[in-house]
Design a protein around this motif. Structure first.
Motif, short mmCIF file in Angstrom:
data_model
loop_
_atom_site.label_atom_id
_atom_site.label_comp_id
_atom_site.label_asym_id
_atom_site.label_seq_id
_atom_site.Cartn_x
_atom_site.Cartn_y
_atom_site.Cartn_z
N PHE A 92 3.49 12.78 11.43
CA PHE A 92 4.42 11.78 11.95
C PHE A 92 3.98 10.46 11.33
O PHE A 92 2.96 9.90 11.69
N TRP A 93 4.75 9.98 10.36
CA TRP A 93 4.27 8.84 9.56
C TRP A 93 4.75 7.53 10.16
O TRP A 93 5.91 7.36 10.52
N ARG A 94 3.80 6.61 10.26
CA ARG A 94 4.13 5.25 10.74
C ARG A 94 3.59 4.26 9.73
O ARG A 94 2.47 4.43 9.25
N GLU A 136 -0.73 4.43 -8.22
CA GLU A 136 0.72 4.31 -8.30
C GLU A 136 1.34 5.34 -7.37
O GLU A 136 0.94 6.51 -7.41
N MET A 137 2.30 4.89 -6.57
CA MET A 137 2.99 5.83 -5.69
C MET A 137 4.41 6.03 -6.21
O MET A 137 5.17 5.08 -6.35
N LEU A 138 4.71 7.29 -6.52
CA LEU A 138 6.07 7.63 -6.94
C LEU A 138 6.88 7.94 -5.68
O LEU A 138 6.38 8.63 -4.79
N TRP A 172 2.52 15.51 -1.95
CA TRP A 172 3.75 14.73 -1.74
C TRP A 172 4.05 14.67 -0.26
O TRP A 172 3.95 15.69 0.42
N ASN A 173 4.40 13.49 0.18
CA ASN A 173 4.73 13.28 1.59
C ASN A 173 6.18 12.84 1.69
O ASN A 173 6.57 11.84 1.10
N LEU A 174 7.02 13.64 2.40
CA LEU A 174 8.42 13.24 2.60
C LEU A 174 8.56 12.84 4.06
O LEU A 174 8.31 13.64 4.96
N VAL A 175 8.96 11.57 4.26
CA VAL A 175 9.10 11.08 5.63
C VAL A 175 10.57 11.02 5.99
O VAL A 175 11.38 10.47 5.23
N PHE A 176 10.90 11.59 7.14
CA PHE A 176 12.28 11.52 7.64
C PHE A 176 12.35 10.31 8.57
O PHE A 176 12.11 10.41 9.77
N ILE A 233 15.30 8.35 4.17
CA ILE A 233 14.22 9.12 3.54
C ILE A 233 13.26 8.17 2.83
O ILE A 233 13.70 7.23 2.15
N ASP A 234 11.97 8.44 2.99
CA ASP A 234 10.92 7.69 2.27
C ASP A 234 9.91 8.72 1.80
O ASP A 234 9.35 9.44 2.61
N THR A 235 9.72 8.82 0.49
CA THR A 235 8.72 9.79 0.04
C THR A 235 7.65 9.10 -0.79
O THR A 235 7.87 8.03 -1.35
N GLY A 236 6.48 9.72 -0.84
CA GLY A 236 5.38 9.12 -1.59
C GLY A 236 4.52 10.18 -2.24
O GLY A 236 4.06 11.12 -1.58
N MET A 237 4.34 10.05 -3.54
CA MET A 237 3.50 10.99 -4.27
C MET A 237 2.58 10.18 -5.19
O MET A 237 3.05 9.37 -5.99
N ASN A 242 0.80 -1.22 0.00
CA ASN A 242 0.00 0.00 0.00
C ASN A 242 0.83 1.27 0.00
O ASN A 242 0.29 2.36 0.11
N SER A 243 2.16 1.11 -0.10
CA SER A 243 2.98 2.30 -0.31
C SER A 243 4.35 1.88 -0.82
O SER A 243 4.71 0.70 -0.80
N GLY A 244 5.10 2.87 -1.30
CA GLY A 244 6.37 2.58 -1.96
C GLY A 244 7.40 1.98 -1.02
O GLY A 244 8.28 1.24 -1.45
N MET A 245 7.31 2.28 0.29
CA MET A 245 8.37 1.85 1.18
C MET A 245 8.24 0.39 1.62
O MET A 245 9.16 -0.16 2.22
N VAL A 246 7.12 -0.25 1.29
CA VAL A 246 6.89 -1.61 1.76
C VAL A 246 8.03 -2.55 1.38
O VAL A 246 8.55 -3.31 2.20
N VAL A 306 -2.44 -1.17 -3.76
CA VAL A 306 -3.87 -1.44 -3.68
C VAL A 306 -4.34 -1.11 -2.27
O VAL A 306 -3.70 -1.51 -1.29
N ARG A 307 -5.38 -0.33 -2.19
CA ARG A 307 -5.98 -0.07 -0.87
C ARG A 307 -7.41 -0.53 -0.92
O ARG A 307 -8.33 0.20 -1.30
N ALA A 308 -7.60 -1.79 -0.63
CA ALA A 308 -8.94 -2.39 -0.57
C ALA A 308 -8.78 -3.59 0.33
O ALA A 308 -7.95 -4.45 0.05
N1 SER Z 1 5.33 6.03 3.31
C1 SER Z 1 4.78 7.33 3.11
C2 SER Z 1 3.35 7.27 2.62
O1 SER Z 1 2.86 6.18 2.33
C3 SER Z 1 5.64 8.08 2.13
O2 SER Z 1 5.93 7.29 1.03
O3 SER Z 1 2.72 8.28 2.52
#
Ligand code: SER
Length: 887
Positions: free
Chosen positions: A160-162, A91-93, A202-206, A225-229, A40-44, A68-70
């Motif tokens: 604060f992203w978890r 799609e998450m860039l 765009w979300n930039l996670v530190f 760094i983990d970002t998602g757009m 459900n996100s690029g960092m998985v 996929v978010r379902a």
């Molecule tokens: N992991 C964060 C998010 O899903 C940034 O990629 O928003």
């Protein structure tokens, strides 16, 4: 105007230019996270890289990740079609740094890409930072020159992203786009923030912390760094649209839907087209990643999405299946970026067509029932749970499909009533089962199946995965933990371990957790729950832990080869012996395969050789082994061979491999073997290596059994046979090539020697070398010769009797032989005397005197037996008396 494909490429190119490895999207079914239903996100795919568990050959990466978010925690299903920005598939860039750069580079990268490459006016952008993150705020001020009021400090978890309750996390900064005052809404953090004016892009996670299960938080070994757009959002923005569904890519799909149903894309069916476009993407990508519609787990989420889309197609008035006809449009749009979509195109189309064809059979009747129910209800009342359950149970309407149908009327379902009806049905099933007399301790599997659902099997395409331990069972009882030396049955939510079935043995392997390890010695399936039979070999394992599950890979490889070879053998047997050959059972183990089949007589050596040669020819074709899921009717039409005693649900798995020699080349080649099968198979027939039949034997009346080996075992078998041959050659002191002739010669020699020995023994019995002539007595005018001999077997007595008769010329002879502790008696009478004395009478009289009885033969030659030769003299005397009386 840049297309979504251009925008994706610009993003990846930008980060590639800045030293990032362009990494492929990982599959939608995460292999490294048991808690996630879908990626459900690029960092998985990088989760373990952030925590330091895993390392990669790069420390900067960029991806366009399928998400996929379902189902599961993140579920956007209900809103799809009705809002501007909800999707089940998107799609998450992202760009990622693993201990490489941090805030002071991540922020300028983002700013440069947005304002330079994407040319978004800087004054339309504003950002949020976590309220204590002065550093990020300062960087924004310096890099972007944003005034303080456009760097908004947010004190909540919004910044604060978890990734979940545990795992890597950190403060984030989010970039927002201002769509302008003509659209209602306030900036983030304001009371009107939920309006549509300020949209997060765009979300930039530190990434700098790790959240642990006990509530504590530690620093990550490296700041990352983990970002998602979301591509759809940035796409809408760059294409000057406010709605993601108005982007070129989504629009193409909506138009395909409108064409296929001959309806207006923007007319009253607008919502239906949007749902169809979204669901087409999620279902196609899920199928491409190996998810198949089913009644459990991920497969059920897929089925729910498919059926929802199909209801919407139905609402557009479509009379025939629609979804599969839209796949070409999707492949045109996304096939270049995601080659898996192109590769799986046929499977996607077939799966969609099958599901829609089958669901259509009940959809209309279900919708009518729904209408009737609703007409009976007072205005606005909730649909009773009973009715929703009947729609589910009889008409295949997933609950959320019914809810979706009611949404259009502003009505709801009594979900508690639905749950109660479902629970009642399960209780009935259990009661029916407990009356069936199976072992009581199996009740636990019913309970676990109820509580956790069926175990998801990941082993068709992987041999290792993570899973969460849901239960440990010992002696029919659940336990919380198991320590070293204890035997325990392990239940997880998903596993690559194959549970014994269809003749294929269960997998073995290892289950490892943070605190211990267990060796899996077998795997079974109980009520849909996959049960790992294990022994804890280290530390302890406990319910609730995440576990690394790995199947013994070499063993699984050998099982796969044997199973695929069994399919080829089945077909080769039918070719060689006839269509009457039907499978009666099979075993696919790691060391051999066994195949039982109906056939009335032994298979000849020539037939076996031809069958073995044919299977090996198919192995050398190295043809791909293909697996598809379809309806039993379609499978039968294809000519699939059903497995013995197997029960089938709605869909069957069809495994096909090889092609007939001489059949037309290309796509229309005749497939060699097509079978319904749930087992695991090689990727190509060549992976079987080699096939050697060990032998054919009778299994039961009319059923033959062939055992065979493949791969290394086949080689080992041949090598052992060759070793024995060399040993024989060594003993014969002959070259291997001469062994057969030498053995034949030895056998001839042996036969000749045995004849010679027998004749020598007889000569010896006759008195040695023929020099001492036997002493005959005259009894009543008949020459009577009696002899007691040793070392002559009963078999040789007739020849001895003949010799004695010849030496007498005329007379009667009696031989008493000691034949290994027992007595053998033989008598003979020359032809001139048979009218006066009978050899049969002589033998009977002698046997009687020796304490035995009976004997038989002809008047000139008879034989009999007795327990011992003790009374030999009396026997001779008795015969002599008899001759005296009768002759
Ligand atoms: N992991 C964060 C998010 O899903 C940034 O990629 O928003």
């Amino acid at each position: 105007m840049p297309s979504l494909n251009d925008i994706r490429q610009t993003f990846l190119d930008f980060f590639a230019r800045n030293g990032h490895a362009v990494v492929d999207s990982s599959p939608l079914v995460p292999r490294n996270d048991p808690t996630l239903m879908f990626t459900n996100s690029g960092m998985v795919q990088f989760k373990n890289v952030f925590t330091g568990l895993e390392s990669r050959p790069y420390n900067r990466a960029t991806t366009a990740q399928k998400c996929v978010r379902a189902g599961g925690k993140h579920n956007d299903l209900d809103n799809v079609g009705y809002t501007a920005r909800h999707h089940t598939f998107f799609e998450m860039l992202g760009n990622f740094s693993f201990g490489d750069y941090f805030k002071s580079e991540a922020i300028p990268f983002a700013w440069e890409l947005l304002t330079r490459d994407f040319a978004i006016p800087a004054d339309r952008l504003l950002v949020t930072v976590y309220h204590t993150d002065d550093e990020a705020a300062a960087i924004w001020k310096k890099v972007a020159g944003l005034p303080d009021e456009r760097i908004i400090r947010i004190p909540t978890d919004d910044n604060f992203w978890r990734m979940g309750p545990t795992g890597p996390c950190g403060p984030s900064t989010e970039i927002f786009f201002d769509h302008g005052a003509e659209i209602w809404g306030g900036p983030p953090g304001s009371p009107d923030e939920n309006g549509d004016r300020f949209i997060e892009i765009w979300n930039l996670v530190f990434m700098q912390n790790e959240q642990h299960a006990d509530g504590s938080m530690t620093e990550l070994p490296r700041q990352s760094i983990d970002t998602g757009m979301g591509l759809e959002r940035i796409g809408a923005l760059l294409q000057g649209k406010h709605d993601n569904y108005d982007t070129d890519l989504m629009r193409a799909l909506i138009e395909a839907s409108a064409n296929a149903t001959s309806t207006d894309p923007d007319g009253p069916g607008k919502v239906h087209h949007r749902v169809i476009a979204d669901h087409l993407r999620s279902t196609s990508f899920l199928i491409a990643d190996g998810v198949m519609p089913s009644n459990d787990g991920r497969g059920y989420v897929l089925r729910r999405i498919m059926r929802r889309a199909m209801r919407h197609a139905h609402m557009l008035g479509a009379q025939d299946p629609v979804m599969h006809r839209l796949v070409p449009a999707l492949v045109r749009q996304m096939g270049a970026a995601y080659p898996e979509l192109t590769r799986a195109r046929a499977t996607i189309e077939e799966t969609l067509r099958l599901e829609e064809t089958r669901f259509r059979q009940t959809l209309e009747r279900g919708l009518r029932l729904l209408d009737d129910e609703l007409n009976r209800l007072p205005e606005g009342a909730a649909l009773p749970g009973e009715a929703a359950f009947r729609l589910y149970d009889t008409y295949g309407f997933p609950l959320d499909l019914t809810q979706d149908a009611l949404r259009e009327r502003g009505q709801a379902v009594d979900v508690a009533g639905f749950d109660a009806a479902m629970a009642e049905q399960k209780a009935k099933a259990r009661a029916a089962w407990s009356g069936s007399g199976e072992a009581a301790d199996a009740a636990i599997w019913f309970e676990l199946a109820d509580r956790h659902g069926a175990t998801e099997f990941l082993g068709y395409d992987s041999e290792a995965s993570e899973g969460a331990i849901l239960a440990l069972v010992d002696g029919g009882q659940t336990v919380e933990r198991a320590g070293e030396g204890e035997r325990v049955q392990i239940v997880v939510n998903q596993t690559p371990f194959y549970a014994e079935s269809g003749g294929q043995v269960g997998d073995t392997g290892l289950v490892k957790t943070e605190t211990g390890a267990a060796r899996v010695t077998d795997t079974r399936r109980m009520q849909g729950v996959i049960v790992h039979l294990a022994e804890v070999t280290l530390g302890e394992i406990a319910v609730g832990q995440g576990a690394q599950l790995s199947v013994d890979s070499d063993r699984r490889g050998a099982i796969r080869a044997n199973h695929s070879a069994t399919h080829l053998l089945n077909e080769a047997l039918r070719g060689a012996l006839g269509e009457h050959v039907a499978q009666k059972g099979s075993l696919n183990a790691d060391d051999r395969l066994r195949f039982d089949f109906s056939h009335g007589k032994a298979v000849t050596a020539e037939e076996l050789a031809a069958i073995e040669a044919e299977v090996n020819a198919l192995i050398r074709q190295n043809a791909p082994v293909e697996t598809r899921v379809m309806s039993p009717e379609d499978a039968r039409e294809l000519g699939a061979q059903a497995l013995f005693g197997e029960k089938y649900g709605d869909e069957v798995r069809v495994v096909s491999m090889g092609h007939r020699e001489g059949s037309e080349k290309g796509a229309n080649r005749d497939t060699y073997s097509i079978e319904l099968c749930g087992g695991t198979h090689v990727a190509r027939t060549g992976d079987i290596g080699a096939f050697v039949i060990l032998g054919d034997s009778a299994s039961s009346a009319g059923v033959r059994r062939i055992e065979a080996v493949t791969g290394e075992a086949a080689l080992a078998h041949l090598r052992a046979a060759e070793g024995r041959l060399s040993e024989i050659a060594g003993l014969l002191k002959a070259p291997v090539g001469d062994v057969v002739d030498r053995v034949k010669a030895l056998a001839d020699e042996r036969r000749a020697m045995a004849g010679e020995i027998a004749s020598l023994k007889r000569q010896l019995a006759m008195g040695g070398g023929g020099d001492a002539s036997p002493q005959a007595r005259e009894v009543g005018g008949v020459s009577f010769l009696a002899r007691r001999v040793e070392g002559v077997s009963g078999r040789d007595l007739p020849a001895l009797v003949d010799d004695m008769k010849r030496s007498l010329g005329s007379g009667a002879v009696l031989v008493l032989a000691d034949a290994g502790g027992k007595a053998a008696v033989a008598a003979g009478v020359t032809p001139d005397l048979t009218g006066r004395v009978s050899a049969v009478d002589m033998v009977r009289r002698a046997a009687e005197a020796l304490g035995g009885k009976g004997g038989g033969g002809r008047p000139d030659m008879a034989q009999g037996g007795a327990p011992s030769l003790e009374a030999a003299d009396a026997a001779i005397a008795a015969v002599e008396t008899m001759i005296g009386e009768t002759a």
